[in-house]
Design an enzyme around this catalytic site. Structure first.
Site, PDB file in Angstrom:
ATOM      1  N   ASN A  30      -7.966  50.398 -20.330  1.00 30.15           N
ATOM      2  CA  ASN A  30      -7.809  49.731 -21.625  1.00 30.15           C
ATOM      3  C   ASN A  30      -7.196  48.360 -21.394  1.00 30.15           C
ATOM      4  O   ASN A  30      -6.220  48.237 -20.646  1.00 30.15           O
ATOM      5  CB  ASN A  30      -6.909  50.553 -22.554  1.00 30.15           C
ATOM      6  N   SER A  53     -11.654  50.892 -25.757  1.00 27.38           N
ATOM      7  CA  SER A  53     -11.117  49.964 -26.752  1.00 27.38           C
ATOM      8  C   SER A  53     -10.510  50.810 -27.864  1.00 27.38           C
ATOM      9  O   SER A  53     -11.172  51.725 -28.377  1.00 27.38           O
ATOM     10  CB  SER A  53     -12.232  49.072 -27.297  1.00 27.38           C
ATOM     11  N   GLU A  54      -9.260  50.524 -28.237  1.00 27.85           N
ATOM     12  CA  GLU A  54      -8.532  51.476 -29.099  1.00 27.85           C
ATOM     13  C   GLU A  54      -9.134  51.621 -30.487  1.00 27.85           C
ATOM     14  O   GLU A  54      -8.812  52.551 -31.211  1.00 27.85           O
ATOM     15  CB  GLU A  54      -7.037  51.142 -29.166  1.00 27.85           C
ATOM     16  N   ASN A  55     -10.023  50.703 -30.883  1.00 32.29           N
ATOM     17  CA  ASN A  55     -10.662  50.859 -32.183  1.00 32.29           C
ATOM     18  C   ASN A  55     -11.877  51.781 -32.122  1.00 32.29           C
ATOM     19  O   ASN A  55     -12.662  51.812 -33.063  1.00 32.29           O
ATOM     20  CB  ASN A  55     -11.046  49.495 -32.755  1.00 32.29           C
ATOM     21  N   SER A  95      -9.154  58.199 -30.666  1.00 32.17           N
ATOM     22  CA  SER A  95      -8.949  57.115 -29.715  1.00 32.17           C
ATOM     23  C   SER A  95      -7.522  57.119 -29.175  1.00 32.17           C
ATOM     24  O   SER A  95      -7.291  56.945 -27.980  1.00 32.17           O
ATOM     25  CB  SER A  95      -9.244  55.774 -30.402  1.00 32.17           C
TER      26      SER A  95
END
Lengths: 230, 229
Positions: A30, A53-55, A95
């Site tokens: 990440n 990707s944290e979204n 996530s």
């Protein structure tokens, strides 16, 4: 490598290049906003690395080309991105389950301050002027198996960013594993900060002078080098 | 017959009251239910508590609701989006009460709310200002913070397709907070680009089962920050 006449040390893409060399084949990674976003450009081609990707993306590809943006497909910096074959979409709770649950191998972040014990401050300048924005930094700091920090060794005013104790609001406690700067690569260990590499045209003593915490020089330290990058 | 489809935005947004707690999905502009949010402005509501990831632009989406004076409290992880000064000292929105929550904690608090779990322990934020005053506990030698669930009166949701039962399919990173917010509100209102016949959505791709949805409105060409693709 070349150093500018006025300033010793590596350029920002070279810092990203150096960090990229430490991302192993198969890693789930990440990347925070800023310098870390340069890392994928320099991961050796034979290594397969999955970007999270944290979204809600795994298998994120390079940024979308101009004119080909799909605004339903953005990265954690809300910029248009792409998805590679094998990629997947999921919701925010899943996530961060990946993050908090220890499923992310490496997270690369920026920093305002890093303490000798690995404490990190990177979300709030604490000046009461700008609105603090934490985003996913605190979850990543505690959840990723390894936390890399990519940062200028010193702040713009020359002040130390690597310090004995953070004075800015903390992001996480004892969470940083390795620090990549324009001057050095430093491992955070249980017994303090160990310099693995530093640029050749700066002595260890000079590096120590530019650092606000005590450094130890690794017995098998190497010169910090990176190719010329545009 | 079950039919959650409503005819227009006004009907979709009916019966929301002053002082309501409203969650809105979206990360950046992806998955942001902008037509519902902008429609809420016409309801001329006051005293709202708004929950979202953050403001993307001062005069758009959640930012527009805030700068219009409808919101007294904002719970967000990235309240001030890149390029905005919203909530900064000296701006007209500086007085709005702000609760900054780590993004994963925000997501899990919302998920927990929808799942009937009143709180949970997380290592996130331990020892930082965002855990100040919160109960902490050591479990197996590690430090954790007790975080409470979030629920809301209303959730505003953006999806790609729906059917009349309220089953939802999302598009790409537009999924983000939408599925978990849909679970956690008394009234879940969804805008979609197309409502299809029952049975047309592949059950394997339905990310939000209709049980979590109350109203669906079709907005064929949703308002986006970046214009038409």
């Amino acid at each position: 490598m070349t150093a500018g006449p006025q300033k010793k040390g590596m350029a920002r893409p070279q810092i990203a290049w150096r960090a990229a060399q430490d991302i192993p084949d198969g890693a789930i990674v990440n990347l925070g906003i800023g310098m870390p976003l340069g890392i994928p450009n320099y991961i050796p081609a034979e290594r397969e690395v999955i970007l999270h990707s944290e979204n809600g993306l795994l298998g994120m590809g390079p940024p979308a080309k101009e004119g080909e943006e799909d605004w339903e497909l953005v990265n954690a910096g809300t910029l248009a991105t792409t998805l590679l074959p094998g990629g997947s979409y999921f919701h925010h709770a899943d996530s961060f389950a990946m993050i908090r649950g220890g499923h992310i191998d490496i997270c690369a972040l920026g920093a305002f301050q890093i303490a000798a014990n690995g404490d990190l401050a990177n979300w709030n300048l604490g000046d009461g002027v700008r609105t603090p924005t934490v985003g996913g930094a605190m979850d990543l700091a505690v959840g990723a198996k390894r936390v890399f920090i990519l940062t200028d060794h010193n702040a713009r005013d020359g002040g130390a960013k690597i310090v004995e104790e953070c004075t800015l609001p903390l992001t996480g406690l004892t969470c940083v594993d390795r620090i990549y700067t324009d001057l050095a690569v430093i491992e955070v260990t249980a017994t303090g900060l160990v310099v693995l590499e530093h640029i050749e045209d700066m002595s260890f003593e000079e590096l120590q002078d530019k650092t606000g915490a005590e450094l130890q020089q690794s017995a098998d330290w190497k010169p910090l080098e990176a190719p010329d990058l545009d | 017959m079950i039919n959650k489809q409503v005819s227009n935005l006004t009907v979709a947004l009916a019966e929301i009251e002053n002082g309501a707690t409203v969650m809105a999905g979206g990360f950046g502009d992806a998955g942001s239910p902008n037509d519902l949010i902008h429609g809420l402005l016409e309801c001329q509501l006051k005293g709202l508590t708004l929950i979202g990831n953050g403001v993307v632009a001062e005069d758009f989406g959640q930012g527009r609701l805030i700068t219009a004076g409808c919101v007294v409290k904002y719970i967000a992880s990235f309240p001030r989006g890149p390029g905005t000064t919203i909530f900064d000292a000296g701006t007209p929105t500086a007085h709005i009460e702000l609760e900054v929550v780590p993004q994963g904690t925000l997501a899990e608090r919302i998920r927990a709310g929808g799942a009937g779990i009143p709180g949970f322990y997380t290592g996130t934020a331990f020892g930082t200002p965002l855990a100040a005053g919160k109960e902490t506990r050591q479990i197996d030698g590690k430090d954790y913070v007790l975080e409470q669930a979030i629920t809301a009166d209303v959730a505003l949701i953006m999806a790609k397709h729906a059917d009349r039962w309220g089953n939802l399919v999302y598009s790409k990173s537009g999924r983000n907070f939408n599925p978990i917010m849909a679970m956690g509100a008394k009234l879940t209102i969804v805008q979609v680009e197309e409502i299809v016949e029952l049975g047309e959505l592949d059950p394997e791709t339905i990310a939000t089962p209709g049980i979590f949805v109350d109203r669906v409105v079709e907005v064929e060409n949703p308002t986006t920050l970046y214009g038409e693709p």
